[in-house]
Design an enzyme around this catalytic site. Structure first.
Site, PDB file in Angstrom:
ATOM      1  CB  SER A 262      -0.909   0.014   1.233  1.00 52.69           C
ATOM      2  OG  SER A 262      -0.184   0.379   2.401  1.00 52.69           O
ATOM      3  CG  ASP A 263       1.494   5.774  -1.468  1.00 53.90           C
ATOM      4  OD1 ASP A 263       2.411   5.973  -0.642  1.00 53.90           O
ATOM      5  OD2 ASP A 263       1.397   6.413  -2.522  1.00 53.90           O
ATOM      6  CE1 TYR A 264       4.794   7.118   5.963  1.00 50.29           C
ATOM      7  CE2 TYR A 264       2.663   7.729   6.847  1.00 50.29           C
ATOM      8  CZ  TYR A 264       4.021   7.545   7.018  1.00 50.29           C
ATOM      9  OH  TYR A 264       4.598   7.770   8.246  1.00 50.29           O
ATOM     10  CG  ASN A 265      -2.914   5.960   7.150  1.00 48.03           C
ATOM     11  OD1 ASN A 265      -3.193   4.907   7.717  1.00 48.03           O
ATOM     12  ND2 ASN A 265      -3.611   7.058   7.353  1.00 48.03           N
ATOM     13  CB  ALA A 266      -3.225   3.484   0.890  1.00 48.22           C
TER      14      ALA A 266
END
Length: 319
Positions: A262-266
């Site tokens: 995932s991207d950051y905190n997605a």
């Protein structure tokens, strides 16, 4: 390790330890003083077991950080599984090269390869094992704030340059400087409405296939080991939870069998998109849709155990 040895190791792990292997944390969260959890780690409700079992890390500063973090990790991880160290290497590591937009304007894939190989050598010396590169988002709106990370407004050039970076960074892992690559952001992150980052993306399938998809596919064909879904909502569905995108296109049509991060905190942001009630539901959606690593949301660490115990997610899937 052989597959048999890996399976034997996994069989000894608790569900929480398995979930922690799928968690990526910021390096600053891995500093534990006097066996107490404080600061951001406390805010994320992480236990010592979570921290010591974490599978990978990003945003460290140097090789000395890598040595310190890895040494402490191996002393405390009950199963002695080394961490993976991942970072952005966008246009150089220590030596600065032209930004990707500038490299795209050169129309010289061989030049980009040579620059990337130099970056790879420096990155390896800094302890990096995987880089969140190449970024091949097709973009034609100069208002978007991340235009400079892309090679520009031509699908063909994006494809050629993206594949060149995969080949230069990663190759066949036969050279000392080869590191894993993670192509991003899948898909159409650069198509944000009015150029506003994180904004919605409404694009026809024909336009996606003709302009936006080719560069991601070129990087997959070049052998990239990892892929990162985009933050944006694509035609009404966040990318990380978009079954058509992540299953029908990526897995079934393109036969990608690598890791998805995932991207950051997605995963945490799925609630903000309004499609989940809580982090637990977000963890279920992302996990079932093929996201292997949770970057900095701790959604898997806190929720996979309950999802397995309820029978929503099978132990076989987690293993």
């Amino acid at each position: 390790m052989t597959n048999t040895e890996i399976k034997a190791l996994i069989s000894k792990m608790t569900v929480r330890q398995k979930a922690a292997q799928l968690l990526q944390l910021n390096a600053n969260l891995l500093v534990v003083t006097d066996a107490e959890i404080t600061g951001p780690a406390q805010e994320m409700n992480l236990s010592l077991e979570d921290i010591y079992s974490t599978g990978n890390v990003l945003n460290f500063q140097s090789a000395l950080d890598v040595i310190r973090i890895q040494t402490e990790h191996m002393q405390n991880d009950p199963h002695k599984i080394p961490m993976l160290f991942m970072m952005d290497v966008i246009h150089g590591y220590k030596t600065t090269f032209p930004i990707p937009l500038g490299m795209g304007a050169s129309f010289d894939a061989d030049l980009l390869k040579r620059c990337t190989e130099m970056s790879a050598k420096e990155a390896v010396a800094g302890g990096i094992q995987v880089t969140f590169t190449p970024m091949v988002d097709f973009v034609r709106d100069a208002r978007w704030g991340r235009v400079m990370e892309s090679c520009g407004e031509d699908a063909y050039i994006n494809s050629i340059m993206g594949a060149a970076q995969v080949e230069a960074f990663q190759g066949d892992f036969s050279k000392p400087h080869n590191i894993g690559t993670c192509v991003k952001h899948f898909a159409a992150y650069g198509g944000a409405e009015s150029g506003r980052d994180y904004n919605i993306v409404e694009i026809s399938e024909r336009t996606l296939r003709e302009f936006y998809f080719p560069a991601y596919k070129a990087c997959i064909d070049a052998g990239t080991e990892m892929l990162m879904p985009s933050f944006n909502v694509l035609n009404g569905v966040p990318a990380i939870a978009n079954k058509w995108l992540m299953q029908n296109i990526l897995r079934d049509e393109w036969n990608f069998d690598g890791l998805v991060i995932s991207d950051y905190n997605a995963i945490g942001e799925l609630k903000k998109h309004g499609i989940t009630e809580d982090m637990k539901e977000g963890a279920r959606l992302a996990f079932e849709n093929g996201c292997h690593i949770d970057m900095c949301a701790s959604a898997y660490s806190h929720n996979l155990k309950a999802l397995v115990e309820e029978g929503t997610i099978s132990m076989e899937m987690l293993d």
